[in-house]
Every structure is written in structure tokens, then in C-alpha cells.
Design a protein around this motif. Structure first.
Motif, PDB file in Angstrom:
ATOM      1  N   TRP A 188      -8.682 -25.497  10.055  1.00 41.90           N
ATOM      2  CA  TRP A 188      -9.914 -26.352  10.441  1.00 41.90           C
ATOM      3  C   TRP A 188      -9.471 -27.725   9.959  1.00 41.90           C
ATOM      4  CZ3 TRP A 188      -8.759 -23.695   5.689  1.00 41.90           C
ATOM      5  CH2 TRP A 188      -8.806 -24.374   4.674  1.00 41.90           C
ATOM      6  N   SER A 189     -10.408 -28.813  10.534  1.00 42.43           N
ATOM      7  CA  SER A 189     -10.051 -30.096  10.243  1.00 42.43           C
ATOM      8  C   SER A 189     -11.310 -30.596   9.482  1.00 42.43           C
ATOM      9  CB  SER A 189     -10.121 -30.804  11.892  1.00 42.43           C
ATOM     10  OG  SER A 189      -9.770 -32.112  11.652  1.00 42.43           O
ATOM     11  N   ARG A 205     -11.112 -36.290  10.091  1.00 43.82           N
ATOM     12  CA  ARG A 205     -11.067 -35.545  11.312  1.00 43.82           C
ATOM     13  C   ARG A 205      -9.499 -35.871  11.782  1.00 43.82           C
ATOM     14  NH1 ARG A 205     -14.086 -31.466  11.808  1.00 43.82           N
ATOM     15  NH2 ARG A 205     -13.689 -31.426  14.140  1.00 43.82           N
ATOM     16  N   ARG A 212      -6.435 -19.188   8.646  1.00 43.92           N
ATOM     17  CA  ARG A 212      -7.638 -19.960   9.020  1.00 43.92           C
ATOM     18  C   ARG A 212      -7.318 -21.547   9.233  1.00 43.92           C
ATOM     19  NH1 ARG A 212     -12.695 -19.505  11.613  1.00 43.92           N
ATOM     20  NH2 ARG A 212     -14.176 -20.881  10.521  1.00 43.92           N
ATOM     21  N   LYS A 251     -12.338 -27.662  15.920  1.00 38.57           N
ATOM     22  CA  LYS A 251     -13.138 -26.704  15.543  1.00 38.57           C
ATOM     23  C   LYS A 251     -12.364 -25.632  14.855  1.00 38.57           C
ATOM     24  CE  LYS A 251     -17.052 -27.449  18.856  1.00 38.57           C
ATOM     25  NZ  LYS A 251     -17.913 -26.995  19.701  1.00 38.57           N
ATOM     26  N   PRO A 252     -13.013 -25.189  13.794  1.00 38.42           N
ATOM     27  CA  PRO A 252     -12.074 -24.129  13.143  1.00 38.42           C
ATOM     28  C   PRO A 252     -11.875 -22.839  13.935  1.00 38.42           C
ATOM     29  CG  PRO A 252     -14.064 -24.762  11.792  1.00 38.42           C
ATOM     30  CD  PRO A 252     -14.280 -25.503  13.069  1.00 38.42           C
TER      31      PRO A 252
END
Length: 283
Positions: free
Chosen positions: A92-93, A98, A90, A49-50
Motif C-alpha cells: 500500500w501507499s 503518497r 500486502r 491503490k493497495p
């Protein structure tokens, strides 16, 4: 997810340490590119999760000596460089894959140069950096990726290089039990400065070797190298630095790193003699 935050994210709290403590300052005071990275810098997750990271770097560098064209240590200007980097990242995936991770960074340098003998001082905000990184994990214990950053020449007049730059490098990390190695290797391309000079391409590599001897305590040592070709009347230059330090993993989402670094060989380059501090916070 909380288990991951308390584990893997804690190990990457330095978050893609893009370093330019002195690339924003021209001449022999310049440090080796990306020399602020720490152990586990590129131990990065995928399928997560971010989340966000803030890092504050600080360095005190004494310029009592420099390396001449023959590699000898000679007297420098005696100034002291006090610099910092404030970095927001920041992570993220992406939903479309993913198995990879992405990051966007904004970095603002703070630079001050004091020369007590000459009674002079210059300082201000340096040229900011911004860019992306992408990576994947070939195995559960390794990371491989690429990062690319743009330096925008809008810093204070006394510390800006006045030219655009691009820093692009490969990054890697490998862990084996309590031991890990992390590093990068790449180049810095520079545009023409306002004085008409266009510096040569800089090649660099930075590597850190850490050993987690306790939950909160990780000693490490580092090797940094860079090479600049001769161009526009400037001679070729190079430097090889070594350093040692410790990371204090104070909380699950915070860490403090302390390091001393010095130049063991080089030519037409600064003689590194610096103390470095880094604080990282993950949320």
C-alpha cells in the motif's frame, strides 16, 4: 489503474523476495541469504491503490560437495535439500505520503533433507519470517528502500535454528530501456540458540541483471555474496555464487522464474548446486 496493474505491477510480481531457503537450517547446508530474488524484484511503485502478492519458491540443492577452510571443494554428506517458501505480501501507499510505498510480509519455509546413503530424512515447517519494507523512487527509473524482517523460532524441531534473527537490508532497482539491475545489501543478526551458541553477524549482497528481450521472456544472471565472521569456535566463512535463468511473464498478473545457481569460490561454506523455481501471483 488497470494500465498500471498490467504494467508496473507485473514487473514486481516477485515482491520483495526475502529469501531464507536454508537460513532455517544450520551448518554447511545454509544457502546465501536472500539468494531467491529475481530481476525486477525491487521495481516497486508509489502512489498506488493497495494490492496483494502470493509467491511460492521451490529449490532442489545437492550437497555432494562443500568448501573447506582453504576454499577447496571436498565431499559433503551427499544429502539433497528440497525446500520452499510460501509468501504473502500486502502492498500500500499511505495517505499521509503518497510518494512512498510500504509492504508487510509473512513467509513460511518448508524444508526437507534426504540422505539416501544414510537412509535418513528430516523435514517440516521452518522458522517463519515477518516484517516490513519501505521505499521511494528518486527518479522514474529507479527505486531505493529498506526492509527488515524478524525470524521467529517456532519451526519444526528438526529444521529450526532455535534462535531469533533479524534481517535488515537496503534495496535498489534501476531500469534503462529493456535492461534492469536490482539488488540488496545488508546483515543478519542472530540471537543465542538453545545449545548456547550465538552465531556471528552475516553480511550479504544479492544482485540480478535482466534484459527483457520480448514481452513474455526475460533472461537474467545473478551474483550473490555473503560473509560470516569467526565466533564461538566456528571459523569465518564466505561464498560467492553465480546463477542464470529466465522469467516467463505468462500473464499480466503472473510470472514463473527458472534459475540455476552454483558457487564459484568460498571457504567453510556450502557448495551451491541448485535448481530454483518461483511462481508469483498478483491481485
Amino acid at each position: 489503474m488497470s494500465r498500471i496493474l498490467n504494467g508496473r505491477f507485473r514487473q514486481i510480481s516477485t515482491a520483495l523476495g526475502t529469501a531464507l531457503l536454508s537460513l532455517c537450517a544450520s551448518g554447511p547446508a545454509a544457502a546465501i541469504t536472500f539468494d531467491v530474488i529475481g530481476p525486477g524484484e525491487y521495481d516497486l511503485p508509489v502512489d498506488f491503490k493497495p494490492f496483494n502478492v502470493f509467491v511460492q519458491y521451490a529449490t532442489v540443492q545437492d550437497n555432494e560437495k562443500v568448501r573447506d577452510a582453504s576454499g577447496n571443494k571436498v565431499d559433503g554428506d551427499g544429502s539433497q535439500l528440497i525446500s520452499g517458501l510460501s509468501k504473502y505480501v500486502r502492498f500500500w501507499s499511505p495517505e499521509w505520503n503518497r510518494k512512498i510505498g510500504l509492504a508487510y510480509e509473512i513467509i513460511v519455509p518448508e524444508i526437507g533433507v534426504r540422505n539416501e546413503a544414510g537412509g535418513s530424512y528430516s523435514g517440516g515447517l521452518g522458522d517463519p519470517l515477518t516484517g516490513f519494507a519501505a521505499w521511494y523512487r528518486p527518479t522514474d527509473s529507479s527505486t531505493l528502500g529498506v526492509q527488515s524482517f524478524l525470524v521467529v523460532p517456532v519451526g519444526n524441531d528438526s529444521v529450526s535454528d532455535t534462535n531469533w534473527k533479524n534481517l535488515t537490508s537496503l534495496l535498489w532497482n534501476w531500469k534503462g530501456g529493456k535492461f534492469q539491475v536490482t539488488g540488496n545489501g545488508g546483515l543478519v543478526w542472530q540471537g543465542e540458540r538453545t545449545n548456547g551458541i550465538k552465531p556471528a553477524v552475516t553480511w550479504h549482497t544479492n544482485n540480478r541483471f535482466g534484459y527483457r528481450i520480448a514481452k513474455y521472456f526475460e533472461p537474467f544472471f545473478g551474483l550473490d555474496y555473503e560473509y560470516n565472521g569467526a565466533k564461538n569456535g566456528a571459523p569465518k566463512s564466505w561464498a560467492f555464487d553465480v546463477g542464470a535463468g529466465v522469467v516467463l511473464h505468462t500473464f499480466d498478473n503472473q510470472s514463473i522464474a527458472l534459475r540455476y545457481s552454483t558457487t564459484v569460490d568460498g571457504a567453510s561454506h556450502s557448495q551451491n548446486d541448485s535448481l530454483n523455481v518461483k511462481y508469483a501471483y498478483v491481485w
